[in-house]
Design a protein around this motif. Structure first.
Motif, PDB file in Angstrom:
ATOM      1  N   LYS A   1       9.546   9.137  -6.769  1.00 46.92           N
ATOM      2  CA  LYS A   1       9.096   9.681  -5.409  1.00 46.92           C
ATOM      3  C   LYS A   1       9.475   8.789  -4.449  1.00 46.92           C
ATOM      4  CE  LYS A   1       4.783  11.224  -7.891  1.00 46.92           C
ATOM      5  NZ  LYS A   1       3.426  11.031  -7.939  1.00 46.92           N
ATOM      6  N   SER A   2       9.766   9.326  -3.159  1.00 49.30           N
ATOM      7  CA  SER A   2      10.520   8.549  -2.045  1.00 49.30           C
ATOM      8  C   SER A   2      10.240   9.240  -0.848  1.00 49.30           C
ATOM      9  CB  SER A   2      11.836   8.246  -2.385  1.00 49.30           C
ATOM     10  OG  SER A   2      12.631   9.406  -2.118  1.00 49.30           O
ATOM     11  N   ILE A   3      10.377   8.557   0.359  1.00 46.17           N
ATOM     12  CA  ILE A   3      10.305   9.058   1.483  1.00 46.17           C
ATOM     13  C   ILE A   3      11.281  10.314   1.753  1.00 46.17           C
ATOM     14  CG2 ILE A   3      11.405   7.086   2.761  1.00 46.17           C
ATOM     15  CD1 ILE A   3       8.463   9.546   4.242  1.00 46.17           C
ATOM     16  N   LYS A   4      12.595   9.918   1.357  1.00 47.05           N
ATOM     17  CA  LYS A   4      13.738  10.640   1.239  1.00 47.05           C
ATOM     18  C   LYS A   4      13.418  12.070   0.662  1.00 47.05           C
ATOM     19  CE  LYS A   4      18.715  10.727   0.640  1.00 47.05           C
ATOM     20  NZ  LYS A   4      19.928  10.427  -0.147  1.00 47.05           N
ATOM     21  N   LYS A   5      12.784  11.880  -0.703  1.00 45.57           N
ATOM     22  CA  LYS A   5      12.528  13.296  -1.142  1.00 45.57           C
ATOM     23  C   LYS A   5      11.327  14.086  -0.328  1.00 45.57           C
ATOM     24  CE  LYS A   5      12.424  13.660  -5.769  1.00 45.57           C
ATOM     25  NZ  LYS A   5      12.378  13.514  -7.131  1.00 45.57           N
ATOM     26  N   GLY A   6      10.401  13.357   0.407  1.00 45.01           N
ATOM     27  CA  GLY A   6       9.599  14.212   0.977  1.00 45.01           C
ATOM     28  C   GLY A   6      10.233  14.874   2.231  1.00 45.01           C
TER      29      GLY A   6
ATOM     30  N   ASP B   1      13.204  -5.693   2.547  1.00 48.49           N
ATOM     31  CA  ASP B   1      12.471  -4.646   2.143  1.00 48.49           C
ATOM     32  C   ASP B   1      12.427  -3.332   2.833  1.00 48.49           C
ATOM     33  OD1 ASP B   1      10.553  -3.531   0.405  1.00 48.49           O
ATOM     34  OD2 ASP B   1       8.764  -4.987   0.809  1.00 48.49           O
ATOM     35  N   ASN B   2      13.617  -2.718   2.579  1.00 49.06           N
ATOM     36  CA  ASN B   2      13.612  -1.440   3.197  1.00 49.06           C
ATOM     37  C   ASN B   2      12.982  -0.390   2.564  1.00 49.06           C
ATOM     38  OD1 ASN B   2      14.896   0.714   4.507  1.00 49.06           O
ATOM     39  ND2 ASN B   2      16.902   0.173   4.287  1.00 49.06           N
ATOM     40  N   LEU B   3      11.883   0.273   3.128  1.00 54.01           N
ATOM     41  CA  LEU B   3      11.051   1.196   2.677  1.00 54.01           C
ATOM     42  C   LEU B   3      11.649   2.636   2.392  1.00 54.01           C
ATOM     43  CD1 LEU B   3       7.583   0.499   3.974  1.00 54.01           C
ATOM     44  CD2 LEU B   3       8.607  -0.420   1.906  1.00 54.01           C
ATOM     45  N   TRP B   4      12.992   2.657   3.419  1.00 53.08           N
ATOM     46  CA  TRP B   4      13.578   4.026   3.259  1.00 53.08           C
ATOM     47  C   TRP B   4      14.267   4.125   1.975  1.00 53.08           C
ATOM     48  CZ3 TRP B   4      12.623   7.252   6.901  1.00 53.08           C
ATOM     49  CH2 TRP B   4      12.238   6.918   8.098  1.00 53.08           C
ATOM     50  N   LEU B   5      14.637   2.984   1.277  1.00 53.00           N
ATOM     51  CA  LEU B   5      15.204   2.830   0.174  1.00 53.00           C
ATOM     52  C   LEU B   5      14.383   2.890  -1.254  1.00 53.00           C
ATOM     53  CD1 LEU B   5      18.166   0.615   0.716  1.00 53.00           C
ATOM     54  CD2 LEU B   5      18.271   3.222   1.023  1.00 53.00           C
TER      55      LEU B   5
ATOM     56  N   ARG C   1       0.860  -1.251   0.069  1.00 53.08           N
ATOM     57  CA  ARG C   1       0.026   0.025   0.014  1.00 53.08           C
ATOM     58  C   ARG C   1       0.750   1.408  -0.040  1.00 53.08           C
ATOM     59  NH1 ARG C   1      -5.349   0.529  -1.489  1.00 53.08           N
ATOM     60  NH2 ARG C   1      -6.175   2.417  -0.695  1.00 53.08           N
ATOM     61  N   PHE C   2       1.884   1.209   0.942  1.00 52.99           N
ATOM     62  CA  PHE C   2       2.963   2.414   0.878  1.00 52.99           C
ATOM     63  C   PHE C   2       3.706   2.450  -0.552  1.00 52.99           C
ATOM     64  CE2 PHE C   2       7.337   3.714   1.340  1.00 52.99           C
ATOM     65  CZ  PHE C   2       6.985   5.035   1.929  1.00 52.99           C
ATOM     66  N   LYS C   3       4.104   1.675  -1.180  1.00 52.86           N
ATOM     67  CA  LYS C   3       4.545   1.781  -2.530  1.00 52.86           C
ATOM     68  C   LYS C   3       3.726   2.054  -3.615  1.00 52.86           C
ATOM     69  CE  LYS C   3       8.015  -1.982  -1.405  1.00 52.86           C
ATOM     70  NZ  LYS C   3       8.664  -3.376  -1.802  1.00 52.86           N
TER      71      LYS C   3
ATOM     72  N   THR D   1       7.223   7.018   9.812  1.00 55.87           N
ATOM     73  CA  THR D   1       6.638   6.143  11.027  1.00 55.87           C
ATOM     74  C   THR D   1       6.493   4.942  10.127  1.00 55.87           C
ATOM     75  OG1 THR D   1       5.858   8.020  12.309  1.00 55.87           O
ATOM     76  CG2 THR D   1       5.258   5.524  12.691  1.00 55.87           C
ATOM     77  N   ILE D   2       5.574   4.763   9.144  1.00 56.52           N
ATOM     78  CA  ILE D   2       5.373   3.597   8.275  1.00 56.52           C
ATOM     79  C   ILE D   2       6.740   2.865   7.868  1.00 56.52           C
ATOM     80  CG2 ILE D   2       4.573   2.520   6.092  1.00 56.52           C
ATOM     81  CD1 ILE D   2       2.319   4.761   6.423  1.00 56.52           C
ATOM     82  N   CYS D   3       7.736   3.531   7.186  1.00 55.83           N
ATOM     83  CA  CYS D   3       9.058   3.263   7.024  1.00 55.83           C
ATOM     84  C   CYS D   3       9.682   2.603   8.135  1.00 55.83           C
ATOM     85  CB  CYS D   3       9.749   4.364   6.390  1.00 55.83           C
ATOM     86  SG  CYS D   3       9.165   4.897   4.870  1.00 55.83           S
ATOM     87  N   LYS D   4       9.522   3.213   9.388  1.00 60.94           N
ATOM     88  CA  LYS D   4      10.125   2.653  10.569  1.00 60.94           C
ATOM     89  C   LYS D   4       9.675   1.339  10.955  1.00 60.94           C
ATOM     90  CE  LYS D   4      12.854   3.536  14.241  1.00 60.94           C
ATOM     91  NZ  LYS D   4      14.338   3.605  14.257  1.00 60.94           N
TER      92      LYS D   4
END
Length: 386
Positions: free
Chosen positions: A308-313, A297-301, A249-251, A287-290
């Motif tokens: 689009k990525s959490i890092k860009k956010g 499956d590292n969502l931070w990457l 869902r996140f991806k 927090t979802i990534c945490k």
């Protein structure tokens, strides 16, 4: 020298997601320690008080049912006794929020006690926490029913709504606190099993009820917070199917449909409180990534095909968190002066990427906010239990 070397290679840190610098961890703990011990001293004096302590005659539920009313709904001047009307972003202080306040207090108590246990290993904090856990989830006279059927009701419009599900983000640090205190051996198997059973029932309602499905499909911070909660509670109960669903869902939904190419959240920027809502949504995604990142499956990457990525956010909002005066969008209609505080996206992001600048900013921000609306919109207030 090893620790300093790790700090200058953030990508290597991110690639593992788990081998953060001990220097960074120590600095986080040292920053939080005085706040933790102060709040834990307060928590040691608190007696359990659940939603059964206060009831509203406007609720169509029972004494064990959580009830709250929509924040932005007001009496209609043209029909004072009729259905309420909406004033987006403007909170009605006369609405019933006692159950939400009780849950936030519960979350603060458990988060503080669990954090204090982690830094002191003093079992008195765990013994106090168990009293509150039993009151909310086990004791028949005071427990809360595992659903939010009557949350964020609107007089004359709805007895409850799916968006009320956002009120239980404060149960996440209760869950994290339980996990953090398990090594003490003082939360027995029967108590743990009963609490997990409560969350299994709540998860079933979150996933299968109409309100739960409505919230899951929301295209803004509400959809984010549904994933965040389900991920947290599913991991606690060992529901691998739901944790896998939340990763997908996140991806496949949250990032593609909520984030713009520059890392902003257009739907939050359109709101009457664009600054606060943008920060809140970013905190929830971080927090979802945490919660869900694993070695496999590292969502931070993770990045979508269009970047689009959490890092860009985090990179988009960080300059505005560091210097709010640089904010180039509309100011929030309420609580503009109270943001930012020590946002979890910064500390979680700093750990994930080894970003010292983000951590430095987090250290300098307010770690002890007092405004209830700010506390309410911090999904992770006790980083040590995460």
């Amino acid at each position: 020298m090893k620790h300093k070397f790790l700090l200058i290679i953030p990508m290597m840190l991110a690639l593992s997601g788990f081998n953060q610098s001990n220097d960074m961890e120590d600095r986080i703990a040292a920053t939080l320690r005085p706040y933790i011990l102060k709040e834990a001293a307060w928590a040691m004096e608190q007696q359990p008080a659940t939603i059964t302590a206060q009831v509203s005659d406007r609720s169509t539920g029972g004494v064990h049912d959580f009830y709250s009313e929509g924040d932005y709904w007001w009496p209609n001047p043209a029909d004072p006794n009729g259905a309420y009307i909406q004033k987006d972003g403007v909170t009605n202080p006369d609405n019933f929020v006692a159950h939400r306040q009780a849950m936030i207090r519960f979350s603060r108590v458990i988060g503080a006690l669990a954090s204090a246990y982690k830094i002191t290993h003093d079992k008195k904090y765990v013994l106090q926490a168990v009293k509150h856990l039993r009151a909310w989830f086990i004791d028949s006279a005071t427990l809360m029913n595992p659903n939010l059927q009557y949350a964020q009701a609107i007089k004359g419009v709805a007895t409850g709504r799916g968006i009320g599900i956002i009120d239980t983000i404060h149960l996440m640090e209760v869950v994290q606190g339980i996990i953090a205190m398990q090594p003490s051996g003082l939360i027995d198997k029967r108590t743990t099993s009963a609490i997990k059973s409560w969350f299994e029932n709540y998860l079933y309602w979150l996933v299968n009820s109409k309100y739960g499905k409505d919230e899951m499909n929301a295209r803004n911070n509400h959809g984010t917070c549904w994933v965040m909660q389900v991920a947290c509670f599913a991991r606690f109960t060992g529901n691998e199917a739901l944790t896998t669903f939340c990763r997908k869902r996140f991806k496949n939904d949250l990032l593609p449909n909520q984030m713009a190419a520059d890392g902003s959240f257009p739907l939050e920027l359109k709101r009457t409180k664009p600054y606060g809502y943008s920060i809140f949504n970013l905190d929830a995604m971080a927090t979802i990534c945490k919660i869900l990142s694993t070695r496999q499956d590292n969502l931070w990457l993770y990045s979508t095909a269009d970047g689009k990525s959490i890092k860009k956010g985090i990179e988009f909002l960080y300059p505005f968190i560091k210097d709010k005066s640089s904010w180039s969008f509309n100011k929030d209609v309420m609580y503009w002066d109270n943001w930012p505080v020590a946002q979890p996206s910064l500390v979680f992001g700093a750990e994930a990427y080894g970003n010292a600048a983000w951590l430095n900013t987090w250290v300098k921000l307010d770690h002890d906010p007092e405004v209830p609306e700010i506390i309410r919109n911090l999904p992770a207030r006790h980083p040590l239990v995460w």
